[in-house]
Design an enzyme around this catalytic site. Structure first.
Site, PDB file in Angstrom:
ATOM      1  N   ASP A  98       0.820  -1.215   0.000  1.00 36.06           N
ATOM      2  CA  ASP A  98       0.000   0.000   0.000  1.00 36.06           C
ATOM      3  C   ASP A  98       0.855   1.267   0.000  1.00 36.06           C
ATOM      4  OD1 ASP A  98       1.014  -0.200   2.534  1.00 36.06           O
ATOM      5  OD2 ASP A  98      -0.863   0.301   3.559  1.00 36.06           O
ATOM      6  N   ARG A 130      31.305  12.886 -20.450  1.00 31.91           N
ATOM      7  CA  ARG A 130      30.169  13.623 -21.024  1.00 31.91           C
ATOM      8  C   ARG A 130      30.079  14.973 -20.327  1.00 31.91           C
ATOM      9  NH1 ARG A 130      26.661  10.012 -20.684  1.00 31.91           N
ATOM     10  NH2 ARG A 130      25.398  10.543 -18.857  1.00 31.91           N
ATOM     11  N   HIS A 163      13.179  14.860 -21.166  1.00 30.90           N
ATOM     12  CA  HIS A 163      13.145  14.750 -22.622  1.00 30.90           C
ATOM     13  C   HIS A 163      11.800  15.322 -23.041  1.00 30.90           C
ATOM     14  CE1 HIS A 163      16.723  12.122 -23.534  1.00 30.90           C
ATOM     15  NE2 HIS A 163      16.688  12.113 -22.208  1.00 30.90           N
ATOM     16  N   ASP A 169      25.614  12.640 -13.876  1.00 29.82           N
ATOM     17  CA  ASP A 169      24.509  13.173 -14.689  1.00 29.82           C
ATOM     18  C   ASP A 169      23.315  13.291 -13.766  1.00 29.82           C
ATOM     19  OD1 ASP A 169      22.418  13.654 -16.470  1.00 29.82           O
ATOM     20  OD2 ASP A 169      23.205  12.293 -18.002  1.00 29.82           O
ATOM     21  N   GLU A 208      27.368  18.253 -20.170  1.00 29.21           N
ATOM     22  CA  GLU A 208      25.998  18.601 -20.574  1.00 29.21           C
ATOM     23  C   GLU A 208      25.529  19.877 -19.895  1.00 29.21           C
ATOM     24  OE1 GLU A 208      21.587  16.467 -20.662  1.00 29.21           O
ATOM     25  OE2 GLU A 208      23.136  15.726 -19.300  1.00 29.21           O
ATOM     26  N   HIS A 247      25.484   8.606 -29.200  1.00 29.24           N
ATOM     27  CA  HIS A 247      24.165   9.206 -28.967  1.00 29.24           C
ATOM     28  C   HIS A 247      24.105  10.592 -29.598  1.00 29.24           C
ATOM     29  CE1 HIS A 247      25.879  11.856 -25.871  1.00 29.24           C
ATOM     30  NE2 HIS A 247      26.463  10.792 -25.333  1.00 29.24           N
ATOM     31  N   GLU A 294      25.025  17.966 -25.120  1.00 26.32           N
ATOM     32  CA  GLU A 294      25.705  16.955 -24.304  1.00 26.32           C
ATOM     33  C   GLU A 294      26.513  15.949 -25.121  1.00 26.32           C
ATOM     34  OE1 GLU A 294      23.049  13.979 -22.609  1.00 26.32           O
ATOM     35  OE2 GLU A 294      21.343  15.098 -23.385  1.00 26.32           O
ATOM     36  N   ASP A 312      19.042  19.527 -16.391  1.00 19.07           N
ATOM     37  CA  ASP A 312      19.771  18.317 -16.785  1.00 19.07           C
ATOM     38  C   ASP A 312      21.234  18.700 -16.985  1.00 19.07           C
ATOM     39  OD1 ASP A 312      20.565  15.877 -17.753  1.00 19.07           O
ATOM     40  OD2 ASP A 312      19.158  15.812 -19.430  1.00 19.07           O
ATOM     41  N   HIS A 328      18.589  17.208 -26.538  1.00 24.07           N
ATOM     42  CA  HIS A 328      17.141  16.979 -26.607  1.00 24.07           C
ATOM     43  C   HIS A 328      16.443  18.203 -26.017  1.00 24.07           C
ATOM     44  CE1 HIS A 328      17.307  16.133 -22.255  1.00 24.07           C
ATOM     45  NE2 HIS A 328      18.331  15.331 -22.514  1.00 24.07           N
ATOM     46  N   TYR A 363      33.113   7.722 -25.067  1.00 25.79           N
ATOM     47  CA  TYR A 363      33.095   6.578 -24.164  1.00 25.79           C
ATOM     48  C   TYR A 363      33.955   5.471 -24.788  1.00 25.79           C
ATOM     49  CZ  TYR A 363      28.912   9.337 -23.360  1.00 25.79           C
ATOM     50  OH  TYR A 363      28.035  10.387 -23.180  1.00 25.79           O
ATOM     51  N   HIS A 414      23.366   4.732 -19.490  1.00 25.17           N
ATOM     52  CA  HIS A 414      22.294   4.899 -18.516  1.00 25.17           C
ATOM     53  C   HIS A 414      22.600   4.092 -17.244  1.00 25.17           C
ATOM     54  CE1 HIS A 414      19.123   6.190 -21.742  1.00 25.17           C
ATOM     55  NE2 HIS A 414      19.973   7.149 -21.441  1.00 25.17           N
TER      56      HIS A 414
END
Length: 458
Positions: free
Chosen positions: A57, A423, A378, A277, A425, A367, A401, A288, A371, A405, A260
């Site tokens: 619950d 990265r 996003h 990130d 960003e 990538h 960004e 972001d 965005h 890698y 991710h």
């Protein structure tokens, strides 16, 4: 049936009423604009996001549907906004939970239909329990219903049932909607362009996220764990009435090569990089940010070479965030800079033209460069119009960004490069002239990062 209050003219909420993320008149303007786009033959139905059970619950933290937030600022569950363009009695109607002392003891205060018109600027409000009796009459005589069909299967069935209720009265002269039209086609185009009031909230979300990243830079050191860094981020967010805009990525060493990565459980080792990130959501608007820092406060030569290449690509891409440029220009620019750098470092081979044509960079940069961002991380909005990359216009906000890698098991490169993931960003607003980096409050120059971290380490 609950009594209803008249809409207030003042921007300041009455005592006990919610403070909206943007001014009341802006929500009213958005609803009017959407109704003009729909025309008098249409009706709009926007339900709240359903509550979700986490286990037994216990619920997941509630987050309102972004379109309902955009059109009302209302953040309670069990609500439905209905817009009926051209209706003289009331064109904007909200169905919401009634005030209930016994439930409010458990779950907190409710706005209630009596106070909703004054608080939200809607024309009328009714108890959500009455929606089955009232809503079919609101869509009767309309040709189209604008609704996000397919997003919530249970609510889809309710919408179909309301339409069928009207169809059952056709022999008595009723006219039922004969078309359900995707609402996103209209409202998502509106959401793409941020108003000054929205940008103000987004700046605050960016400031909070930037402070969290600065906090990480001053507390990062070998021997800590990724989850301890995550705790610093969450502490900063909640300290400023914000929540994570998404699950933070705290990736040390080779974990940064997992785009991710979510485990956030490994130790921070001396000599590794740490990719963080993490963005804050403030008043439902997202930020972001990604920064990559050396765990011990000093970049190794190979780490610095990759970092500086990514930074050059990002700065070049940000320069493309101007009116008249196209969406794909910033990605193409970043790809070109990264490809040139990878050739110089010997990580890919061939002429620049050949490497670009064969997309050899994609082994290390797989990538896109950004965005849209807004109420969703996003965010909504088309990237292409009539098959062509969209032209940028003032009011659009996007991330920039790029990253590189190099997998830890990539035997095609010398060992000293393996396991490096970088990265960088930022969130960038398209203005009439120079792009505004909303997240500029956190440093990214490698010399400045080292100076700050060395100072913190003592």
């Amino acid at each position: 049936m609950a009594a209803r209050a008249k809409t207030a003219n003042s921007e300041a909420p009455a005592p006990g009423l919610p403070q909206l993320p943007v001014p009341l008149r802006e929500y009213q303007r958005r609803r009017r604009q959407l109704m003009e786009l729909c025309g008098d033959e249409g009706a709009v139905i926007v339900p709240s996001a359903p509550e979700r059970i986490r286990n037994n619950d216990a619920h997941y933290p509630y987050r309102q549907d972004s379109d309902l937030v955009y059109l009302t600022g209302f953040e309670e569950p069990e609500a439905v906004l209905v817009l009926v363009p051209g209706r003289k009695a009331a064109a904007s109607i909200l169905f919401c939970r009634e005030r209930d002392r016994s439930r409010e003891i458990w779950d907190g205060p409710r706005l209630g239909p009596e106070r909703a018109p004054a608080a939200l600027g809607v024309d009328d409000a009714f108890p959500i329990e009455d929606i089955d009796d009232i809503l079919p009459g609101l869509i009767e005589g309309r040709d189209r219903v604008y609704y996000h069909f397919g997003r919530d299967s249970e609510f889809d069935l309710r919408v179909l049932a309301w339409i069928n209720r009207v169809r059952a009265e056709v022999r008595r002269g009723a006219r039922a909607p004969h078309e359900i039209t995707a609402l996103g086609y209209l409202v998502h185009e509106m959401r793409l362009y941020k108003s000054p009031a929205e940008v103000k909230v987004m700046r605050r979300a960016a400031e909070i996220a930037a402070e969290a990243h600065r906090r990480v830079m001053t507390r990062c050191r070998p021997g800590l764990s990724e989850f301890e860094i995550e705790a610093e981020i969450l502490h900063c967010f909640r300290q400023h009435r914000a929540v994570p805009a998404y699950e933070p990525i705290v990736a040390a060493g080779a974990n940064a090569c997992v785009l991710h990565y979510r485990a956030n459980q490994d130790p921070l080792r001396d000599g590794d990089l740490l990719l963080v990130d993490a963005g804050a959501e403030y008043r439902c608007y997202a930020s972001d940010i990604t920064r990559t820092i050396p765990v011990n406060g000093r970049f190794r030569p190979e780490q610095r070479a990759i970092y500086e290449l990514v930074l050059r690509a990002q700065l070049a891409a940000i320069e493309c965030v101007r009116p008249g440029q196209h969406w794909n220009d910033l990605h193409d620019t970043a790809v070109r800079v990264i490809s040139e750098g990878l050739i110089e470092l010997g990580l890919i081979k061939g002429s620049l033209a050949k490497c670009l044509k064969d997309e050899r960079y994609r082994r290390f940069f797989m990538h896109k460069t950004g965005h849209w961002i807004g109420l969703d991380v996003h965010d909504v909005g088309d990237y292409r119009i009539d098959g062509q990359a969209r032209m940028l216009e003032p009011g659009m906000v996007m991330t920039v960004e790029p990253g590189i890698y190099i997998a830890p098991d990539d035997k095609s490169v010398p060992a000293r490069w393996r396991g490096i993931g970088v990265r960088i960003e930022d969130d960038v607003l398209v203005t009439a002239d120079t792009p505004e980096v909303l997240t500029a409050g956190v440093i990214k120059d490698p010399d400045q990062i080292e100076a700050l971290m060395q100072s913190a380490l003592g």
